[in-house]
Design an enzyme around this catalytic site. Structure first.
Site, short mmCIF file in Angstrom:
data_model
loop_
_atom_site.label_atom_id
_atom_site.label_comp_id
_atom_site.label_asym_id
_atom_site.label_seq_id
_atom_site.Cartn_x
_atom_site.Cartn_y
_atom_site.Cartn_z
N CYS A 406 -35.96 -21.54 49.43
CA CYS A 406 -36.09 -22.64 50.28
C CYS A 406 -34.64 -23.21 50.46
O CYS A 406 -34.73 -23.91 51.34
CB CYS A 406 -36.78 -23.93 49.36
N ASP A 437 -47.16 -30.66 55.97
CA ASP A 437 -46.65 -29.43 56.24
C ASP A 437 -48.15 -28.63 56.68
O ASP A 437 -47.88 -27.63 57.49
CB ASP A 437 -46.16 -28.81 55.08
N SER A 528 -45.64 -6.42 59.37
CA SER A 528 -44.60 -5.92 58.74
C SER A 528 -43.85 -5.36 59.80
O SER A 528 -44.13 -5.06 60.70
CB SER A 528 -44.80 -4.64 57.56
#
Length: 727
Positions: A406, A437, A528
């Protein structure tokens, strides 16, 4: 055009943090092999240096003086650390088993994990004797006994099983420590055969004389038959009373090695002159776990240290196709044996000398060796170009590399301003609460919470990163009182060969699936891609049976509860700078992996709740107060802190997001202190912050702690304009 870094194509795995591997890690950090991924597997944060153990027992050294910090070494070497216990090796599949996680693949493997010290044949040994290894556990047990004896709570009686050099050193060190406390200790050393049988005659005579001068009893040729809580029973029937029973005998191969299929000699991994397994050429071994087939030697640390340059060279050769080197250890070496006090015996080639100057000589040698590991500094990165765009040099004036987790988020002010361009919701089935959020969707009459979170890698261990990223992504769902439902993974892998990609992605998905399954959710797929570094995130949905808990419900008089300690951003920044200890780093990673589902269930009746993440405790609390139209008072002394966080903050360590968090936290009045600085520290997978009815706070806090959460009541919601006051 940007040239991508070289892809990772080979996995080198070191099992164990012994002296040889410690030196390999140090050398690797100064000259890594591009394209090779280095992994070290060790069960503890540190590997104590055995040469200084007698000094620790005697009270000459503090415990940290002996610690080779494997976590710091791994960071210095650019290696991923797996803090786990090796359970086996499959040389056909080329994998290493690690307790609690999937096998770890390797192309080249090196073993340096020491010996086992169990003595299962002796009745009562496991329950009442304390082996000298693992050293940390032994040192803690000895400290407890010595302190208890010094306070008069136990008779200063000790028995040491094993009368080799180690047992004799330990006995004299214990005698010194207990005598220094004003007691007359009674110590006995027990040997099944002949005491000091591997020592030259002159040195043996001196050491036996030193034992006699201290009144330390020696029982030779009389094996131990049983151990009880207060005595050692010998085969002859003689009993040796003791309140503390140490064992420096019974060194043996670790049991799991027998099932590996590697060539062994008496249970030790058999290697040739290149330190390579005689049966599996991709496996190397050094230190006490290895048997030198071409030049058998006793187990001694000097051989482990002197093998390190050759092992480093040969591991590099195996990875790059180079030519290996041969190593034949010397036949004789200097032995320095402590005598308890600041005196020692030195022996080589049949000669023996003793005195205080010998101890000082040994002390200088030991401290010089340990400085190799204590005085680590980060290797310099790429030089800054001479010509840069205006403002580039000022963007990070101190040259601190950007934080991950973070700590890599955008500042709160920049994010809020950017979000102002979003139009107001027009769909009746989509709700976006200010400051929250997660979005709340209405689907067929059910309320579904939707959130997403991503982390730039702060650890090179994909398993640990995936567990933390999953806990982190679930935070918003838990904070809104919803039950986790489904998750999609978004994975960016570093450039690497297909075999490494597959193994890494398998680790990520297995770890994530475990966390989400425990939370009651399913991983249903994802996306991915490749990039210069690993980034991992999850999009998560949850179901809310009742109205979601929002930021806006805090009321004057509410108690503020926090379910996890803060300081993870500072500890991770400290690790990057090699200023955090291994124990501090592993403690932080463990805290970050703790799920908050049980805490969310306990706090289901909260008036307002949020998870404490990138904007820090002050930022998230300020957002709650702004949404609720209230103020908060925080008791700084009540805020739980991660071990090491305040120490590092006092030393000036800050996450690169710290300044933006402080600027964007809103009205906050706080003292100028290290603890207060941590209020603005970005948290990854942080705890829940809840405003609850004050009458319920004590019971809720008790339930949280009973559920295993390091929770605390940190303050109170008060009437007034939105602001945070820290006392």
């Amino acid at each position: 055009m940007i040239t991508p870094p070289l892809p990772l194509t080979r996995d080198l795995v070191l099992v164990g943090g012994g002296h040889t591997h410690a030196l390999v890690l140090r050398r690797w950090g100064m000259d890594p092999v591009p394209g090779a991924r280095l992994t070290v597997i060790n069960p503890a944060a540190a590997a104590p240096y055995t040469g200084m153990l007698p000094g620790l027992i005697a009270g000459h050294y503090r415990p940290e003086a002996l610690d080779i910090d494997v976590v710091r070494l791994a960071r210095f070497a650019g290696a991923r650390l797996i803090a786990g216990l090796c359970t086996g090796i499959d040389p056909l599949a080329r994998t290493v088993g690690v307790a609690g996680r999937p096998p770890v693949r390797y192309d080249v493997l090196s073993l340096d994990f020491g010996v086992g010290w169990e003595n299962p044949a002796i009745d009562g040994f496991a329950a009442h004797a304390v082996p000298v290894k693992p050293m940390r556990a032994f040192a803690r047990a000895w400290d407890r006994f010595a302190a208890h004896a010094a306070a008069g709570g136990a008779a200063p009686r000790v028995a040491v099983i094993g009368a080799g050099v180690a047992g004799v050193e330990i006995a004299m060190a214990m005698h010194h420590r207990l005598s220094d406390a004003g007691h007359t200790p009674r110590i006995a050393v027990i040997e099944a055969r002949r005491a000091l049988s591997g020592t030259a005659p002159r040195a043996r005579d001196r050491l036996l004389a030193e034992l006699a001068a201290r009144g330390i009893a020696l029982h030779e040729g009389d094996p131990v038959a049983a151990v009880t809580a207060d005595r050692v029973v010998l085969a002859s029937g003689r009993e040796v009373p003791a309140g503390f029973i140490a064992s420096a005998a019974g060194a043996q191969p670790q049991r799991w090695v027998a099932g590996t299929g590697l060539a062994l000699t008496d249970g030790w991994v058999r290697v040739g002159p290149e330190l390579r397994s005689t049966s599996h050429p991709q496996v190397f071994a050094a230190g006490d776990c290895a048997h030198l087939a071409h030049a058998p030697r006793p187990k001694a640390g000097v051989f482990a240290v002197r093998a390190a340059p050759v092992l480093t060279h040969n591991l590099r050769a195996a990875l790059t196709g180079g030519r290996p080197r041969r190593w034949t250890p010397q036949t004789d070496f200097l032995k320095l044996v402590s005598l308890g006090g600041r005196r020692a015996v030195g022996e080589r080639g049949g000669w023996a000398l003793s005195g205080g100057w010998v101890w000082r000589w040994k002390d200088r040698i030991d401290r010089r060796f340990m400085r190799k590991f204590h005085d680590l500094t980060p290797m310099p990165g790429a030089a800054r170009p001479r010509t840069v765009a205006l403002g580039a040099a000022e963007a990070r004036p101190h040259g601190q590399p950007p934080c991950a987790g973070c700590g890599a988020k955008l500042g709160g002010d920049a994010l809020r301003r950017a979000l102002l361009v979003l139009p107001d919701p027009v769909r009746a089935d989509v709700a976006r609460a200010p400051g929250d959020d997660a979005a709340v969707l209405t689907v067929g009459g059910a309320r579904q919470v939707l959130t997403t979170d991503h982390l730039r890698a702060f650890t090179d261990d994909p398993w640990t990163l995936a567990r933390i990223a999953a806990v982190h992504a679930l935070g918003d769902v838990w904070a809104m009182g919803a039950a986790p439902q489904a998750a999609l993974a978004q994975v960016v892998l570093p450039y690497m060969a297909p075999a490494l990609q597959e193994a890494t992605l398998r680790e990520v998905m297995a770890a994530a699936a475990q966390v989400f399954a425990e939370a009651g959710a399913e991983v249903v797929g994802g996306h991915s891609s490749e990039g210069p570094e690993m980034t991992l995130g999850f999009t998560v949905t949850g179901l809310a049976e009742r109205a979601p808990i929002l930021l806006s419900g805090a009321r004057p008089g509410d108690a503020l509860l926090l379910t996890k300690p803060i300081g993870s951003g500072t500890v991770l920044a400290g690790e990057m700078a090699l200023r955090a200890t291994g124990d501090e780093v592993l403690g932080t990673l463990a805290a970050m992996q703790q799920p908050q589902g049980a805490a969310a269930a306990i706090l289901a009746g909260a008036h307002a709740m949020t998870d404490v993440t990138g904007f820090g405790l002050a930022g998230h609390l300020g957002a709650m107060m702004a949404a609720s139209g209230t103020a908060a008072r925080v008791d700084l002394a009540a805020v739980p802190l991660l071990p090491g966080a305040e120490r590092l903050a006092a030393a000036g360590v800050r996450s690169t997001l710290h300044a933006a968090n402080r600027a964007g936290a809103g009205p906050v009045t706080a003292p100028d202190s290290a603890a207060a600085a941590l209020l603005f520290d970005p948290q990854t997978a942080g705890g829940l912050l809840a405003a609850v009815d004050a009458a319920d706070a004590a019971a809720l806090l008790r339930r949280l702690r009973e559920a295993g959460h390091d929770a605390a009541r940190i303050g109170t919601v008060v009437a007034g304009p939105p602001m945070v006051t820290v006392d």
